[in-house]
Design a protein around this motif. Structure first.
Motif, PDB file in Angstrom:
ATOM      1  N   GLY A 110      42.912 122.701 -25.382  1.00  0.00           N
ATOM      2  CA  GLY A 110      41.722 122.199 -26.055  1.00  0.00           C
ATOM      3  C   GLY A 110      40.512 123.098 -25.889  1.00  0.00           C
ATOM      4  N   GLU A 111      39.360 122.496 -25.622  1.00  0.00           N
ATOM      5  CA  GLU A 111      38.097 123.215 -25.592  1.00  0.00           C
ATOM      6  C   GLU A 111      37.748 123.619 -24.177  1.00  0.00           C
ATOM      7  N   GLY A 112      38.385 124.647 -23.669  1.00  0.00           N
ATOM      8  CA  GLY A 112      38.022 125.215 -22.380  1.00  0.00           C
ATOM      9  C   GLY A 112      38.583 124.477 -21.177  1.00  0.00           C
ATOM     10  N   GLU A 113      39.345 123.420 -21.365  1.00  0.00           N
ATOM     11  CA  GLU A 113      39.933 122.728 -20.236  1.00  0.00           C
ATOM     12  C   GLU A 113      41.122 123.525 -19.720  1.00  0.00           C
ATOM     13  N   ALA A 114      41.322 123.514 -18.411  1.00  0.00           N
ATOM     14  CA  ALA A 114      42.496 124.185 -17.838  1.00  0.00           C
ATOM     15  C   ALA A 114      43.740 123.388 -18.210  1.00  0.00           C
ATOM     16  N   ALA A 115      44.826 124.105 -18.459  1.00  0.00           N
ATOM     17  CA  ALA A 115      46.078 123.434 -18.821  1.00  0.00           C
ATOM     18  C   ALA A 115      46.579 122.608 -17.646  1.00  0.00           C
ATOM     19  N   ILE A 116      47.078 121.431 -17.944  1.00  0.00           N
ATOM     20  CA  ILE A 116      47.654 120.576 -16.907  1.00  0.00           C
ATOM     21  C   ILE A 116      49.147 120.853 -16.886  1.00  0.00           C
ATOM     22  N   LEU A 117      49.618 121.309 -15.749  1.00  0.00           N
ATOM     23  CA  LEU A 117      51.034 121.618 -15.622  1.00  0.00           C
ATOM     24  C   LEU A 117      51.833 120.329 -15.525  1.00  0.00           C
ATOM     25  N   PRO A 118      52.974 120.293 -16.184  1.00  0.00           N
ATOM     26  CA  PRO A 118      53.785 119.070 -16.098  1.00  0.00           C
ATOM     27  C   PRO A 118      54.386 118.912 -14.706  1.00  0.00           C
ATOM     28  N   GLU A 119      54.729 117.690 -14.388  1.00  0.00           N
ATOM     29  CA  GLU A 119      55.372 117.385 -13.125  1.00  0.00           C
ATOM     30  C   GLU A 119      56.734 116.787 -13.461  1.00  0.00           C
ATOM     31  N   PHE A 120      57.737 117.114 -12.679  1.00  0.00           N
ATOM     32  CA  PHE A 120      59.084 116.635 -12.950  1.00  0.00           C
ATOM     33  C   PHE A 120      59.578 115.824 -11.762  1.00  0.00           C
ATOM     34  N   ALA A 121      60.120 114.655 -12.056  1.00  0.00           N
ATOM     35  CA  ALA A 121      60.687 113.783 -11.036  1.00  0.00           C
ATOM     36  C   ALA A 121      62.187 113.695 -11.291  1.00  0.00           C
ATOM     37  N   LYS A 122      62.967 114.269 -10.383  1.00  0.00           N
ATOM     38  CA  LYS A 122      64.426 114.261 -10.527  1.00  0.00           C
ATOM     39  C   LYS A 122      64.964 112.951  -9.972  1.00  0.00           C
ATOM     40  N   LEU A 123      65.721 112.232 -10.797  1.00  0.00           N
ATOM     41  CA  LEU A 123      66.354 111.013 -10.317  1.00  0.00           C
ATOM     42  C   LEU A 123      67.437 111.402  -9.316  1.00  0.00           C
ATOM     43  N   GLN A 124      67.484 110.695  -8.206  1.00  0.00           N
ATOM     44  CA  GLN A 124      68.229 111.140  -7.030  1.00  0.00           C
ATOM     45  C   GLN A 124      69.741 111.253  -7.205  1.00  0.00           C
ATOM     46  N   ASN A 125      70.370 110.317  -7.853  1.00  0.00           N
ATOM     47  CA  ASN A 125      71.832 110.329  -7.941  1.00  0.00           C
ATOM     48  C   ASN A 125      72.285 110.509  -9.378  1.00  0.00           C
ATOM     49  N   GLN A 126      73.511 110.966  -9.511  1.00  0.00           N
ATOM     50  CA  GLN A 126      74.089 111.149 -10.837  1.00  0.00           C
ATOM     51  C   GLN A 126      74.460 109.795 -11.441  1.00  0.00           C
ATOM     52  N   PHE A 127      74.625 109.795 -12.749  1.00  0.00           N
ATOM     53  CA  PHE A 127      75.069 108.613 -13.483  1.00  0.00           C
ATOM     54  C   PHE A 127      76.508 108.852 -13.918  1.00  0.00           C
ATOM     55  N   VAL A 128      77.382 107.898 -13.660  1.00  0.00           N
ATOM     56  CA  VAL A 128      78.787 108.007 -14.024  1.00  0.00           C
ATOM     57  C   VAL A 128      79.071 106.949 -15.093  1.00  0.00           C
ATOM     58  N   VAL A 129      79.561 107.415 -16.256  1.00  0.00           N
ATOM     59  CA  VAL A 129      79.781 106.528 -17.391  1.00  0.00           C
ATOM     60  C   VAL A 129      81.242 106.640 -17.838  1.00  0.00           C
ATOM     61  N   VAL A 151      56.602 113.876 -16.223  1.00  0.00           N
ATOM     62  CA  VAL A 151      55.570 112.847 -16.098  1.00  0.00           C
ATOM     63  C   VAL A 151      54.201 113.496 -15.920  1.00  0.00           C
ATOM     64  N   GLU A 152      53.170 112.678 -16.058  1.00  0.00           N
ATOM     65  CA  GLU A 152      51.820 113.143 -15.800  1.00  0.00           C
ATOM     66  C   GLU A 152      51.718 113.591 -14.346  1.00  0.00           C
ATOM     67  N   THR A 153      50.828 114.525 -14.081  1.00  0.00           N
ATOM     68  CA  THR A 153      50.624 115.000 -12.725  1.00  0.00           C
ATOM     69  C   THR A 153      50.261 113.825 -11.814  1.00  0.00           C
ATOM     70  N   GLY A 154      50.957 113.734 -10.692  1.00  0.00           N
ATOM     71  CA  GLY A 154      50.703 112.678  -9.717  1.00  0.00           C
ATOM     72  C   GLY A 154      51.512 111.410  -9.934  1.00  0.00           C
ATOM     73  N   ALA A 155      52.317 111.359 -10.985  1.00  0.00           N
ATOM     74  CA  ALA A 155      53.064 110.130 -11.282  1.00  0.00           C
ATOM     75  C   ALA A 155      54.449 110.084 -10.637  1.00  0.00           C
ATOM     76  N   SER A 156      54.877 111.162  -9.998  1.00  0.00           N
ATOM     77  CA  SER A 156      56.216 111.180  -9.386  1.00  0.00           C
ATOM     78  C   SER A 156      56.448 110.056  -8.380  1.00  0.00           C
ATOM     79  N   PRO A 157      55.494 109.768  -7.490  1.00  0.00           N
ATOM     80  CA  PRO A 157      55.744 108.667  -6.536  1.00  0.00           C
ATOM     81  C   PRO A 157      56.030 107.338  -7.237  1.00  0.00           C
ATOM     82  N   GLU A 158      55.359 107.086  -8.338  1.00  0.00           N
ATOM     83  CA  GLU A 158      55.602 105.842  -9.072  1.00  0.00           C
ATOM     84  C   GLU A 158      57.017 105.820  -9.653  1.00  0.00           C
ATOM     85  N   VAL A 159      57.494 106.995 -10.122  1.00  0.00           N
ATOM     86  CA  VAL A 159      58.866 107.087 -10.641  1.00  0.00           C
ATOM     87  C   VAL A 159      59.848 106.683  -9.548  1.00  0.00           C
ATOM     88  N   TYR A 160      59.660 107.233  -8.342  1.00  0.00           N
ATOM     89  CA  TYR A 160      60.588 106.941  -7.252  1.00  0.00           C
ATOM     90  C   TYR A 160      60.476 105.486  -6.796  1.00  0.00           C
TER      91      TYR A 160
END
Length: 162
Positions: free
Chosen positions: A49-68, A88-97
């Motif tokens: 946008g207008e001079g704002e620093a880019a917000i780097l994405p955050e990734f939350a890896k789900l702990q176990n595999q899914f077996v289908v 997820v948004e920066t800082g949202a990983s704890p909520e994912v877990y």
């Protein structure tokens, strides 16, 4: 019947042990690479946008595999094993877990529905097929976490026929 299940069980057990070993033996992230990405984002005033620093994405890896299980004619014909990360948004990983059990439940329902609709049959890695799966998973994740979730990434996808 038991003789037919033994290779499937051994295959799943081997995948789980291998996944666990890979998880615990993965290399530590390089701090220099993280710092360089942050500096690059801050140095590019037009990145967001207008001079704002880019917000780097955050990734939350789900702990176990899914077996289908993949069913054909009332019998298991294959097993599909998947792993996911959520962008997820920066800082949202704890909520994912914190809500991971609910996410896993919703994701399993989506995966079972996808399998029952034939999504893991034939050329299951077809781009259009995976887009449908990702959209359904993203919708499920957003029903729990709202707009904090930006994307669902399929980080591993393996099918083992019996």
């Amino acid at each position: 019947m038991v003789k037919k299940l033994i290779p499937v069980i051994l295959g799943i057990l081997g995948l789980l042990i291998g996944g666990g070993a890979g998880f615990f033996l993965r290399p530590a992230p390089e701090p220099a690479a993280e710092g360089a990405a942050t500096e690059h984002a801050a140095a590019d005033p037009h990145a967001e946008g207008e001079g704002e620093a880019a917000i780097l994405p955050e990734f939350a890896k789900l702990q176990n595999q899914f077996v289908v299980p993949v069913m054909e004619g009332g019998k298991i014909s294959a097993m599909v094993i998947l792993s996911f990360s959520l962008e997820v948004e920066t800082g949202a990983s704890p909520e994912v877990y914190n809500v991971e059990p609910k996410l896993r439940d919703m994701f399993l329902q989506v995966l079972f529905d996808h399998a029952n609709a034939g999504g893991f049959a034939g050329v299951y890695t077809d781009g259009a097929n995976l887009v449908i799966l990702r959209e359904a998973l993203l919708e499920s994740a957003k029903s729990i976490l709202g707009e904090k979730v930006k994307d669902v990434l399929i980080t591993d996808l393996v099918r083992q026929d019996s």
